[in-house]
Motif scaffolding. Structure first.
Motif, PDB file in Angstrom:
ATOM      1  N   ALA A 278       2.780  11.671 -16.507  1.00  5.80           N
ATOM      2  CA  ALA A 278       2.141  11.196 -15.167  1.00  5.80           C
ATOM      3  C   ALA A 278       2.823   9.363 -15.391  1.00  5.80           C
ATOM      4  O   ALA A 278       2.640   9.006 -16.885  1.00  5.80           O
ATOM      5  CB  ALA A 278       0.780  10.745 -15.870  1.00  5.80           C
ATOM      6  N   ALA A 279       2.703   8.830 -14.619  1.00  5.88           N
ATOM      7  CA  ALA A 279       3.214   7.876 -14.443  1.00  5.88           C
ATOM      8  C   ALA A 279       2.577   6.484 -14.042  1.00  5.88           C
ATOM      9  O   ALA A 279       2.351   7.206 -12.869  1.00  5.88           O
ATOM     10  CB  ALA A 279       4.791   7.518 -14.027  1.00  5.88           C
ATOM     11  N   GLU A 280       2.072   5.466 -14.916  1.00 11.35           N
ATOM     12  CA  GLU A 280       0.281   4.883 -13.746  1.00 11.35           C
ATOM     13  C   GLU A 280       1.030   3.749 -13.802  1.00 11.35           C
ATOM     14  O   GLU A 280       1.355   3.308 -14.348  1.00 11.35           O
ATOM     15  CB  GLU A 280      -0.450   5.418 -14.461  1.00 11.35           C
ATOM     16  N   SER A 281       0.291   3.190 -13.015  1.00 15.73           N
ATOM     17  CA  SER A 281       0.238   1.950 -12.919  1.00 15.73           C
ATOM     18  C   SER A 281      -1.057   0.936 -13.130  1.00 15.73           C
ATOM     19  O   SER A 281      -1.523  -0.108 -13.686  1.00 15.73           O
ATOM     20  CB  SER A 281       1.366   0.685 -11.009  1.00 15.73           C
ATOM     21  N   CYS A 282      -1.478   0.750 -11.401  1.00 14.75           N
ATOM     22  CA  CYS A 282      -2.718   0.363 -11.262  1.00 14.75           C
ATOM     23  C   CYS A 282      -4.425   0.890 -12.680  1.00 14.75           C
ATOM     24  O   CYS A 282      -5.406   0.421 -12.911  1.00 14.75           O
ATOM     25  CB  CYS A 282      -3.147   0.641  -9.929  1.00 14.75           C
ATOM     26  N   SER A 307       3.626   2.386 -16.642  1.00 12.56           N
ATOM     27  CA  SER A 307       4.158   0.650 -16.779  1.00 12.56           C
ATOM     28  C   SER A 307       3.267  -0.351 -15.773  1.00 12.56           C
ATOM     29  O   SER A 307       3.546   0.136 -14.143  1.00 12.56           O
ATOM     30  CB  SER A 307       5.071   1.742 -15.759  1.00 12.56           C
ATOM     31  N   TYR A 308       3.216  -0.981 -15.952  1.00 11.64           N
ATOM     32  CA  TYR A 308       1.924  -2.216 -15.699  1.00 11.64           C
ATOM     33  C   TYR A 308       2.868  -2.864 -14.365  1.00 11.64           C
ATOM     34  O   TYR A 308       2.797  -4.173 -13.946  1.00 11.64           O
ATOM     35  CB  TYR A 308       0.900  -2.198 -16.800  1.00 11.64           C
ATOM     36  N   ARG A 326      12.508  -5.111  -2.670  1.00  9.11           N
ATOM     37  CA  ARG A 326      12.322  -5.003  -0.698  1.00  9.11           C
ATOM     38  C   ARG A 326      11.334  -4.298  -0.874  1.00  9.11           C
ATOM     39  O   ARG A 326      10.614  -4.797   0.013  1.00  9.11           O
ATOM     40  CB  ARG A 326      13.877  -3.782  -0.906  1.00  9.11           C
ATOM     41  N   TYR A 327      10.218  -3.646  -1.658  1.00 10.77           N
ATOM     42  CA  TYR A 327       9.491  -3.339  -0.840  1.00 10.77           C
ATOM     43  C   TYR A 327       8.402  -3.106  -2.159  1.00 10.77           C
ATOM     44  O   TYR A 327       7.229  -3.079  -1.249  1.00 10.77           O
ATOM     45  CB  TYR A 327       9.042  -1.509  -1.114  1.00 10.77           C
ATOM     46  N   GLY A 328       8.400  -4.122  -3.171  1.00 11.74           N
ATOM     47  CA  GLY A 328       7.079  -4.350  -3.735  1.00 11.74           C
ATOM     48  C   GLY A 328       6.682  -2.993  -5.239  1.00 11.74           C
ATOM     49  O   GLY A 328       7.064  -1.897  -4.499  1.00 11.74           O
ATOM     50  N   ALA A 329       5.794  -3.351  -5.876  1.00  9.14           N
ATOM     51  CA  ALA A 329       5.663  -1.941  -6.702  1.00  9.14           C
ATOM     52  C   ALA A 329       4.324  -1.504  -5.682  1.00  9.14           C
ATOM     53  O   ALA A 329       4.660  -0.250  -6.215  1.00  9.14           O
ATOM     54  CB  ALA A 329       5.078  -2.758  -7.504  1.00  9.14           C
ATOM     55  N   VAL A 330       3.781  -1.822  -5.052  1.00  9.26           N
ATOM     56  CA  VAL A 330       2.878  -1.541  -4.706  1.00  9.26           C
ATOM     57  C   VAL A 330       3.838  -0.087  -3.068  1.00  9.26           C
ATOM     58  O   VAL A 330       3.138  -1.297  -1.915  1.00  9.26           O
ATOM     59  CB  VAL A 330       1.670  -2.001  -4.257  1.00  9.26           C
ATOM     60  N   SER A 331       4.149   0.025  -3.244  1.00  8.56           N
ATOM     61  CA  SER A 331       4.832   1.281  -2.165  1.00  8.56           C
ATOM     62  C   SER A 331       5.058   2.580  -1.943  1.00  8.56           C
ATOM     63  O   SER A 331       4.987   3.237  -3.314  1.00  8.56           O
ATOM     64  CB  SER A 331       6.634   0.381  -1.761  1.00  8.56           C
ATOM     65  N   VAL A 357      -3.148  -2.108  -5.420  1.00  7.29           N
ATOM     66  CA  VAL A 357      -3.816  -2.793  -6.289  1.00  7.29           C
ATOM     67  C   VAL A 357      -5.465  -2.832  -6.552  1.00  7.29           C
ATOM     68  O   VAL A 357      -6.120  -2.480  -5.424  1.00  7.29           O
ATOM     69  CB  VAL A 357      -4.136  -3.537  -4.608  1.00  7.29           C
ATOM     70  N   ALA A 358      -5.846  -2.653  -7.800  1.00  8.72           N
ATOM     71  CA  ALA A 358      -7.727  -3.184  -8.205  1.00  8.72           C
ATOM     72  C   ALA A 358      -8.091  -3.440  -7.683  1.00  8.72           C
ATOM     73  O   ALA A 358      -9.289  -4.210  -7.864  1.00  8.72           O
ATOM     74  CB  ALA A 358      -7.724  -1.807  -9.069  1.00  8.72           C
ATOM     75  N   GLY A 359      -7.483  -4.698  -7.481  1.00  8.78           N
ATOM     76  CA  GLY A 359      -8.259  -6.168  -7.798  1.00  8.78           C
ATOM     77  C   GLY A 359      -8.833  -7.004  -8.733  1.00  8.78           C
ATOM     78  O   GLY A 359      -8.139  -6.527 -10.053  1.00  8.78           O
ATOM     79  N   PRO A 360      -8.870  -7.844  -8.811  1.00  8.70           N
ATOM     80  CA  PRO A 360      -9.783  -8.364  -7.807  1.00  8.70           C
ATOM     81  C   PRO A 360      -9.070  -9.572  -6.583  1.00  8.70           C
ATOM     82  O   PRO A 360      -9.574  -9.626  -5.362  1.00  8.70           O
ATOM     83  CB  PRO A 360     -11.031  -9.780  -8.381  1.00  8.70           C
ATOM     84  N   ASP A 361      -8.191  -9.773  -6.620  1.00 10.03           N
ATOM     85  CA  ASP A 361      -7.055 -10.219  -5.650  1.00 10.03           C
ATOM     86  C   ASP A 361      -5.913  -9.643  -5.185  1.00 10.03           C
ATOM     87  O   ASP A 361      -5.581  -8.487  -5.722  1.00 10.03           O
ATOM     88  CB  ASP A 361      -6.701 -11.616  -6.159  1.00 10.03           C
ATOM     89  N   ARG A 362      -5.281  -9.584  -4.195  1.00  8.55           N
ATOM     90  CA  ARG A 362      -4.704  -9.299  -3.120  1.00  8.55           C
ATOM     91  C   ARG A 362      -3.511  -9.429  -4.339  1.00  8.55           C
ATOM     92  O   ARG A 362      -3.251 -10.124  -5.800  1.00  8.55           O
ATOM     93  CB  ARG A 362      -4.383  -9.535  -1.677  1.00  8.55           C
ATOM     94  N   ASP A 363      -2.796  -8.840  -4.275  1.00  7.37           N
ATOM     95  CA  ASP A 363      -0.780  -8.929  -5.496  1.00  7.37           C
ATOM     96  C   ASP A 363      -0.223  -9.765  -4.761  1.00  7.37           C
ATOM     97  O   ASP A 363      -0.412 -10.848  -3.193  1.00  7.37           O
ATOM     98  CB  ASP A 363      -0.155  -7.477  -4.943  1.00  7.37           C
ATOM     99  N   ASP A 364       1.515 -10.158  -4.913  1.00  6.08           N
ATOM    100  CA  ASP A 364       1.782 -10.571  -4.625  1.00  6.08           C
ATOM    101  C   ASP A 364       2.800 -10.391  -2.547  1.00  6.08           C
ATOM    102  O   ASP A 364       3.354 -11.028  -2.346  1.00  6.08           O
ATOM    103  CB  ASP A 364       3.019 -11.110  -5.075  1.00  6.08           C
TER     104      ASP A 364
END
Length: 420
Positions: A278-282, A307-308, A326-331, A357-364
């Motif tokens: 498993a590769a995990e970020s959020c 891989s945070y 180009r796409y960002g981490a959340v893609s 994006v788990a929050g509480p804010d939007r990502d970049d």
């Protein structure tokens, strides 16, 4: 005879919110498996008059009253006294229990003197069934008066659970010759209201067996319950109901009498001799935690990477920098690259990845909270699913649902089901 119960929790600390009433939850779940309906929960403070009023109301609408709390030695532990006054049962001293309490304190206090007020814990209603308490000092009890069964249990959750499971349940089972048998049907991918609407006719028309829905975190559980004289008789009623549920709901039913999606995934991987990474970020390692919480996970789970940051995605998983730029981490492209990189790194048959994006804010990149991509890599290629987990969910809820969706994606792949 049909039995219905009312639970009365005694304790001012419950009303003040100092502690949660976990006893009521545990007892209600236990009673449902016994086929005993719970119509009311009542909480009263350490006040004899208000407790008496609650008892007077309860005995008019329930034939089983279960109280928790108020069995200790202090001045405000007045549950037994008040119940006995309400039902016209005098208290009597049980010398064997009093001796047991003294022995308990002698072991725990190492020579310290027991106070006299502890003696009231050995005072029990005349003619009652005594519930022993080997994990504490206050015994419980049960008696029947005027067609109403009254059970008194201690308040501390560990003592209450032990006494309920080892003393109260056998007592309640003895009230009827029929036994209760049940199966739990687990559902992921369909909400409680949708499940209820689909199965409404089956739920409202069933009397034996019955089908009841329970909302869990991100999923639904159905409990199919039958009253019968034997397991064989019950199964003859339950299996057609379970088959009908499966046929009606389809592949959102992921198991019967299983605890979680990851349990099903672990079983399928072991049966097929396959491995997972498993590769995990959020999700921050939640996939790895959930599967390694299960016994036998070492046979299938190779490892994982949290891989945070983008740097770890590049350096550990080999995600190309140009994809991140180009796409960002959340893609989708990055989720796919994470899964493929993890599969190469760990040498596993399958690899799951989660980025979002788990929050509480939007990502970049201004992705809204709840935007999640889940990917599954295998030798046949890589698939990716985009999720919208918004609608006011908390950070923890989003992470949990993201992990569940990842496990469900792998379950579907392993079972040859549609992946959407």
């Amino acid at each position: 005879m049909h039995y219905n119960a009312e639970l009365i929790a005694v304790g001012t600390e419950l009303l003040l919110g100092n502690i949660a009433n976990t006893d009521a939850q545990m007892i209600s779940e236990g009673l449902s498996t016994l086929g005993i309906d719970v119509y009311y929960h009542t909480v009263v403070g350490d006040n004899p008059q208000r407790l008496r009023e609650a008892l007077d109301i309860a005995r008019r609408r329930a034939n089983i009253i279960i109280t928790t709390g108020g069995l200790g030695p202090t001045y405000d532990d007045l549950t037994k006294q008040t119940i006995c006054e309400a039902f016209g049962r005098p208290l009597e001293l049980h010398e064997d229990i009093w001796q047991g309490i003294q022995d308990y304190f002698a072991r725990r206090m190492k020579g310290g003197k027991i106070t006299e007020n502890n003696k009231q814990q050995a005072m029990l209603p005349v003619g009652c069934t005594v519930f022993e308490n080997p994990v504490g000092t206050a015994p419980g009890c049960a008696f029947e008066e005027g067609g109403v069964h009254v059970l008194m249990l201690p308040g501390p959750p560990y003592e209450c659970r032990y006494m309920f499971e080892h003393q109260a349940v056998p007592y309640l089972q003895g009230l009827t010759r029929e036994r209760i048998f049940s199966h739990e049907i687990r559902i992921f991918g369909s909400g409680e209201s949708q499940v209820e609407a689909t199965l409404h006719e089956m739920m409202v028309k069933g009397s034996n067996p019955t089908l009841a829905p329970y909302a869990k975190t991100g999923e639904v559980m159905l409990r199919a319950t039958a009253k019968a004289h034997s397991r064989e008789e019950a199964e003859a009623m339950l299996q057609p109901m379970i088959a009908q549920v499966r046929e009606t709901l389809g592949d959102v039913v992921y198991g019967v009498d299983v605890s979680s999606l990851e349990e099903v995934v672990l079983r399928l991987l072991r049966e097929k001799g396959l491995t997972l990474s498993a590769a995990e970020s959020c999700t921050g390692g939640l996939l790895a935690k959930r599967i390694t919480d299960l016994a036998g996970a070492s046979a299938v789970f190779r490892g994982g990477v949290v891989s945070y940051t983008n740097a770890v995605k590049e350096q550990a998983l080999g995600v190309p920098g140009e994809l991140l730029e180009r796409y960002g981490a959340v893609s989708e492209p990055v989720a796919i690259a994470m899964a493929e990189g993890c599969r190469r790194l760990c040498g596993s048959d399958y690899a799951l990845s989660v980025t979002g994006v788990a929050g509480p804010d939007r990502d970049d990149r201004d992705n809204p909270v709840g935007t999640v991509f889940v990917a599954l890599a295998s030798r046949e290629g890589t698939i990716c699913r985009q999720l919208d987990l918004t609608r006011g969910r908390s950070r923890g809820h989003i992470r949990h649902l993201a992990a569940s969706n990842a496990f469900d994606l792998l379950r579907r792949k392993l079972q040859g089901l549609p992946l959407e």
